[in-house]
Design an enzyme around this catalytic site. Structure first.
Site, mmCIF file in Angstrom:
data_model
loop_
_atom_site.group_PDB
_atom_site.id
_atom_site.type_symbol
_atom_site.label_atom_id
_atom_site.label_comp_id
_atom_site.label_asym_id
_atom_site.label_seq_id
_atom_site.Cartn_x
_atom_site.Cartn_y
_atom_site.Cartn_z
ATOM 1 N N THR A 145 -10.943 8.215 -12.960
ATOM 2 C CA THR A 145 -10.727 7.612 -12.054
ATOM 3 C C THR A 145 -10.731 6.640 -11.575
ATOM 4 O O THR A 145 -9.667 5.776 -11.106
ATOM 5 C CB THR A 145 -10.285 9.011 -10.742
ATOM 6 O OG1 THR A 145 -8.894 8.693 -10.547
ATOM 7 C CG2 THR A 145 -10.896 8.435 -9.954
ATOM 8 N N GLU B 1 1.262 -1.207 0.363
ATOM 9 C CA GLU B 1 -0.046 0.417 -0.039
ATOM 10 C C GLU B 1 0.851 1.371 -0.166
ATOM 11 O O GLU B 1 0.320 2.456 -0.351
ATOM 12 C CB GLU B 1 -0.750 0.286 1.191
ATOM 13 C CG GLU B 1 -1.823 1.366 1.558
ATOM 14 C CD GLU B 1 -2.682 1.465 0.030
ATOM 15 O OE1 GLU B 1 -3.628 2.150 0.313
ATOM 16 O OE2 GLU B 1 -2.905 -0.128 -0.529
#
Length: 639
Positions: free
Chosen positions: A621, A510
């Site tokens: 997006t 992440e």
């Protein structure tokens, strides 16, 4: 002050009541307060009150109502009662800009009575639009006579739009090599596997839990259902999974209910639901997708009813009441949220003929252009009340990312006519290059985060989209700048590839850091997970299309093999909790964006360039393709 006149021949009426001097004073004080209270109560009456219209002029009435509504919204933003929405999105529905430091739960706001904004007034001919406090208000132009507008019926000419496309939507695919086709077919099989299991175990829910074989609803979408259906529609269509596409379409027609009453993320509803519905309409021409997108878009408009017009991040889709996230500093709005509406809202105006959607997002631009940018950078938190920055935290990853993406894509979507967006992007990227772009001791280029002048030498997975973005933006630069930006895009994408290559699973964490002798690796346990994110393969796809360097396809195929080995389970695909172990624990969540973005970008990586050609399409997006505006598609209406 109240003055009581004494009439000739009569005692003062307080005296007639036998009141002494102190009692007279108290009585007069009480009477004055009563009159003040009665008059002040007029401001609290609803707009439709006859008494209010009688005593107050129309403009004052509207102003008082607006002030009262703003106060109510502000109060609700700071209230801290109940729980329903996450402070930070849970792993089940984590938004693109999620901050790992954000708390797990957001305290739900006090449910005060709030009136949902009505439909925008139509502008009379000769009037000019003035945006004030987030709402468009028509003022007659000098010398113009106010009159009711008789607007001609509006119809979007879909057939003309399709004829304007320079390439077939699904491409021609002439003479491709067998290996490329085989790899593309493998990714298509992965999509079918993900969809089939969602359909079997979770159809109508927002995501699939593949380990427990059930559905997950979550609390990011305000009671809306079927996030995976909407996110998957255009991917199914592009991959020519015709039967599966019809299944998804049937669910939208029969079961997709917009009459919900819950608290939703403005950002997530826009990019997933509205973006997915718009894209599918443009791909197919099916009216159901357009009508659903327009209806849902109307439900988001009350979020813009703030003193500046900057929308708040959370909205109740039933009441229209909105507030800011509890974890957002001082009730601020998030740059990556209010800055990631432009593409979808322009298309809502394009399809409806209603300019209100475009006006809302153009007003956001005006606010951002007025406010001073520290070192030319855009901080992540802005007050929707004052229009000023709340914190000087700058990130190209979480909380900031897609704002920059939508600047360059607004220019591209306008067929390179939106010069304001291009200038904002160029100026922002120049400041990023100057203050945030760094090179590690090992030679890896990365984009650090900026906290009031102090650099945090880390990159989030979310920031890895920037390689593709910078490559896209390089096209419109001069020769020297173009080459510099293409080199920068390639270096950042290489760094993100290294974050994958240096893990045991060949999937990226992440977030990864460049400190304490570590490079492109997560150094904290809380940053070691992978939730099927798409940003790295997104950049691979763009760099492949713009350079045709075969390494990007090879890197993409490595991701496919890692997904198959570590994330594929019996009933779908699941994220993993630690990329640095070869026997990872699964998080039991097949994210909707895995079908919308990750698999779509991988598929396009192994397609010819004319499939969803960048000449015709811009991806929002959430990877939903929206068309470049080559011309005006308003149809001539038969009288």
């Amino acid at each position: 002050m109240v003055v009581l006149r004494k009439l000739p021949g009569m005692p003062g009426w307080p005296a007639a009541l036998g009141l002494r001097l102190p009692q007279k004073f108290l009585f007069l004080l009480f009477l004055s307060g009563l009159l003040t209270l009665c008059f002040g109560a007029l401001f609290l009456l609803p707009d439709s009150s006859r008494f209010k219209r009688l005593f107050l002029p129309r403009r004052a009435t509207a102003s008082a109502s607006s002030s009262s509504s703003a106060s109510s919204s502000s109060a609700s933003s700071s209230s801290t009662r109940d729980t329903d929405l996450p402070r930070s999105p849970p792993a089940a529905a984590e938004p693109r800009h999620a901050s790992p430091a954000a708390p797990r739960r957001l305290r739900e706001k006090l449910r005060t009575a709030a009136r949902m904004a009505g439909p925008p007034a139509r502008t009379a001919p000769g009037a000019r639009q003035q945006v004030q406090g987030g709402e468009g208000r028509a003022e007659p132009a000098t010398g113009a006579t106010p009159a009711r507008e008789t607007r001609a019926p509006f119809r979007f000419d879909y057939e003309r739009f399709r004829r304007s496309l320079r390439h077939p939507v699904r491409g021609g695919r002439p003479g491709e090599d067998p290996e490329t086709r085989a790899r593309r077919m493998k990714i298509k099989e992965m999509m079918k596997f993900a969809w089939d299991n969602y359909k079997q175990y979770a159809l109508g829910k927002n995501e699939l839990r593949p380990l427990t074989k059930n559905g997950h609803i979550g609390n990011m979408f305000g009671g809306l259902r079927g996030a995976t259906v909407i996110d998957a529609l255009d991917t199914l269509y592009i991959m020519e999974l015709e039967e599966e596409f019809q299944e998804a379409k049937k669910w939208v027609e029969k079961s997709f209910d917009l009459n919900v009453n819950g608290e939703a993320s403005l950002f997530e509803v826009n990019i997933r639901y509205i973006g997915g519905l718009l894209a599918t309409y443009y791909l197919t021409g099916e009216e159901v997708f357009k009508s659903k997108a327009l209806e849902l878009g109307e439900k988001l408009l009350p979020a813009f009813n703030t003193p500046t017009g900057i929308p708040r991040g959370v909205i109740n889709l039933g009441s229209g009441m909105s507030w800011s996230w509890g974890w957002a500093s001082a009730g601020s709005s998030i740059l990556a949220e209010f800055g990631t509406l432009h593409l979808e809202f322009l298309h809502l105006s394009e399809l409806s003929g209603n300019p209100v959607f475009a006006e809302k997002v153009m007003n956001i631009r005006r606010v951002l252009n007025r406010v001073e940018k520290p070192q030319g950078l855009y901080p992540n938190f802005l007050s929707p009340v004052t229009g000023n920055w709340v914190q000087h935290h700058v990130s190209i990853g979480g909380l900031g990312d897609s704002f920059y993406e939508y600047l360059i894509k607004s220019w591209l979507m306008s067929d390179k006519k939106d010069l304001e967006a291009k200038k904002m992007y160029d100026d922002a990227l120049e400041a990023i290059e100057k203050h945030l772009v760094k090179k590690s001791a090992g030679g890896l280029t990365y984009i650090a985060e900026w906290r009031g002048g102090i650099l945090d030498h880390k990159m989030g997975h979310l920031a890895c989209f920037s390689g593709g973005m910078i490559a896209l933006g390089a096209e419109g630069a001069g020769e020297e700048r173009r080459q510099r930006h293409m080199d920068l895009a390639a270096e950042i994408t290489n760094t993100c590839h290294e974050s994958y290559a240096r893990s045991d699973t060949k999937l990226g964490p992440e977030a990864f850091r460049f400190d304490a002798g570590s490079e492109a690796m997560a150094t904290r346990l809380s940053e070691r997970y992978y939730i099927l994110r798409p940003e790295v393969v997104e950049s691979y796809m763009y760099l492949w299309r713009l350079t045709h360097d075969p390494k990007y396809r090879q890197w993409g195929w490595e991701v496919v093999k890692a997904l198959e080995k570590h994330c594929r389970v019996e009933a779908g695909f699941s994220g993993i909790r630690d990329v640095y172990t070869t026997t990872p624990t699964h998080d039991n969540m097949q994210q909707s964006f895995f079908l919308a973005e990750t698999l779509k970008y991988l598929y396009l990586l192994f397609c010819e360039d004319d499939v969803l050609s960048l000449d015709d399409w811009v991806f929002n997006t959430e990877a939903h393709p929206l068309p470049v505006n080559h011309t005006n598609f308003k149809a001539a209406v038969q009288q």
